[in-house]
Enzyme design. Structure first.
Site, PDB file in Angstrom:
ATOM      1  N   LYS A 104     113.306  11.767   0.745  1.00 55.60           N
ATOM      2  CA  LYS A 104     113.192  11.452   2.177  1.00 55.60           C
ATOM      3  C   LYS A 104     114.407  10.639   2.630  1.00 55.60           C
ATOM      4  CE  LYS A 104     108.193  11.817   2.078  1.00 55.60           C
ATOM      5  NZ  LYS A 104     106.909  11.151   1.822  1.00 55.60           N
ATOM      6  N   GLN A 128     104.274   5.324   1.593  1.00 60.93           N
ATOM      7  CA  GLN A 128     104.105   6.424   0.634  1.00 60.93           C
ATOM      8  C   GLN A 128     102.752   6.311  -0.068  1.00 60.93           C
ATOM      9  OE1 GLN A 128     106.340   9.044   0.113  1.00 60.93           O
ATOM     10  NE2 GLN A 128     104.683   9.849  -1.143  1.00 60.93           N
ATOM     11  N   ASP A 145     103.914   9.905  10.033  1.00 58.81           N
ATOM     12  CA  ASP A 145     103.053  10.775   9.221  1.00 58.81           C
ATOM     13  C   ASP A 145     101.916  11.365  10.066  1.00 58.81           C
ATOM     14  OD1 ASP A 145     103.779  11.231   6.589  1.00 58.81           O
ATOM     15  OD2 ASP A 145     103.021   9.294   5.873  1.00 58.81           O
TER      16      ASP A 145
END
Ligand code: NAP
Length: 288
Positions: free
Chosen positions: A53, A97, A120
Site C-alpha cells: 500500500k 490494517q 476502507d
C-alpha cells in the site's frame, strides 16, 4: 472455446495513471493527498500488504506514513493515535490494517476514525451511506470489482449477479454496489441449500469465500463472467483463488486470474478513495 482472461495489470496501470494525474493537480494546488496506515503487531501477511500500500502511494505521488505499533499496544493508545490523525490536515485517509491483536476491539477502533477519512469504508456512517446510495466512500474490494466489470465492457444493468459470500468486507457491500448498478442480485453463503442451482443462473458470478477452488465448472452457466476475489495459500504456498480457474475458464466468457486482478485493483481503489477524500477536504476548505 476458452473464455477471456481479464488483464488485471493493464486495467490497474491505466487507472493508476489517471490517479497520478489527479494527484499531481491536487498537489500543485497545495492539497497533496495523504494516507496513514497503522499496523499493530507482526502478522507477516499484513506486513506485506502494508508495504504494498505504501509503495502504491509513492508510485502515484500520494504522501504516506506507516505507523508500526508493537503487539502489546493498548486499545486506548491506538485510539489516541487515530484521534491525532483525524485532526491532521495532511492526512486524508486513515487505514488500520486488520487483523488487530485479540485484546483490541476492531469495531470500537473503526468507530473512532473520522468517516471522511475512512478509506476502507468500514465506519457505520459510510456503510449506511452505501446502503442508501449516497455518494462518498466506497469499499475498496467491491468497488474494484465494479471497475473491472465496467472497464471490461461487461453490462451489469438487468443482469443476474450472484455473490458467493456475505462478509461485511466483501459479500454484502458487493451486493449493494451491484444493486446500485441495477443488477438483479442474489447472495449465497455457507447455509444456502443447492448453491449450484443459484450460481448456475448467474450472468455475473462474484466469489468471495476463502476456500481454494470451491467453484467448479458445474457451478457456472456457459458464458458467465466470473470474478474471483478469493486469496488462499494452500500447503504448496502458491496463491490461489476460490475458483477452479483452469476448468471454469473453459465455461466462462471472461474470468479474473488470481493473483493479478482483484488484489491490485483493491489497492488501486484505496488510492482512489484517498484522492477523493483529499478533493472533498480541499473543497470543504475553500467553502469553509
Ligand atoms: P469471510 O469473512 O471469511 O467470509 C466468507 C464468506 O463465505 C461467508 O459469508 C461464508 O458464509 C461464506 N462461505 C463459507 N463457506 C462457504 C461455502 N462452502 N459455500 C458458500 N459460501 C461459503 O471472508 P472475506 O473477508 O469475505 O474474504 C473472502 C475471500 O476473499 C478470502 O479468500 C479473502 O482472503 C479474500 N479477500 C481478498 C481481497 C482482495 O483484495 N483480493 C480482499 C478481501 C478479501 P457464512 O456467512 O454463512 O459463514
Amino acid at each position: 472455446m476458452s473464455g477471456q482472461v481479464i488483464n488485471g495489470k493493464e486495467l490497474v496501470s491505466s487507472i493508476r495513471e489517471e490517479i497520478k494525474t489527479e494527484v499531481a493537480e491536487l498537489t500543485a494546488a497545495g492539497h497533496q493527498p495523504g494516507l496513514v496506515v497503522i499496523i499493530v503487531g507482526e502478522d507477516p501477511a499484513s506486513q506485506v500488504y502494508v508495504r504494498n500500500k505504501a509503495k502504491a502511494c509513492d508510485d502515484v505521488g500520494i504522501y504516506s506514513e506507516v505507523h508500526r505499533l508493537p503487539e502489546n499496544t493498548t486499545q486506548q493508545e491506538l485510539i489516541a493515535l487515530i484521534r491525532l490523525f483525524n485532526k491532521d490536515s495532511r492526512i486524508n485517509g486513515i487505514l488500520v490494517q486488520s487483523p488487530l491483536p485479540k485484546h483490541i476491539d476492531e469495531e470500537a477502533v473503526v468507530d473512532e476514525i473520522d468517516p471522511a477519512k475512512d478509506v476502507d469504508c468500514f465506519h457505520p456512517v459510510n456503510v449506511g451511506n452505501l446502503m442508501i446510495g449516497k455518494d462518498g466512500m466506497k469499499p475498496c474490494t467491491p468497488h474494484g470489482v465494479i471497475e473491472i466489470l465496467k472497464r471490461t465492457g461487461v453490462e451489469i444493468a438487468g443482469k443476474h449477479a450472484v455473490v458467493v459470500g456475505r462478509s461485511n468486507i466483501v459479500g454484502k457491500p458487493m451486493a449493494m454496489l451491484l444493486l446500485r448498478e441495477n443488477a438483479t442480485v442474489s447472495i449465497v453463503h455457507s447455509r444456502t441449500q443447492n448453491m449450484e442451482e443459484i450460481t448456475k443462473q448467474a450472468d455475473i458470478l462474484v466469489v468471495a469465500v476463502g476456500k481454494a477452488h470451491l467453484i467448479k465448472a458445474h457451478h457456472v452457466k456457459p458464458g458467465a463472467v466470473v470474478i474471483d476475489v478469493g486469496m488462499n495459500r494452500p500447503a504448496d504456498g502458491k496463491l490461489t483463488g476460490d475458483v477452479d480457474f483452469e476448468a471454469v475458464k473453459e465455461v466462462a466468457s471472461a474470468i479474473t486470474p488470481v493473483p493479478g486482478c482483484v488484489g491490485p485493483m483493491t489497492i488501486t481503489m484505496l488510492l482512489r478513495n484517498t484522492v477523493d477524500a483529499a478533493r472533498r477536504a480541499a473543497h470543504a476548505g475553500v467553502h469553509a
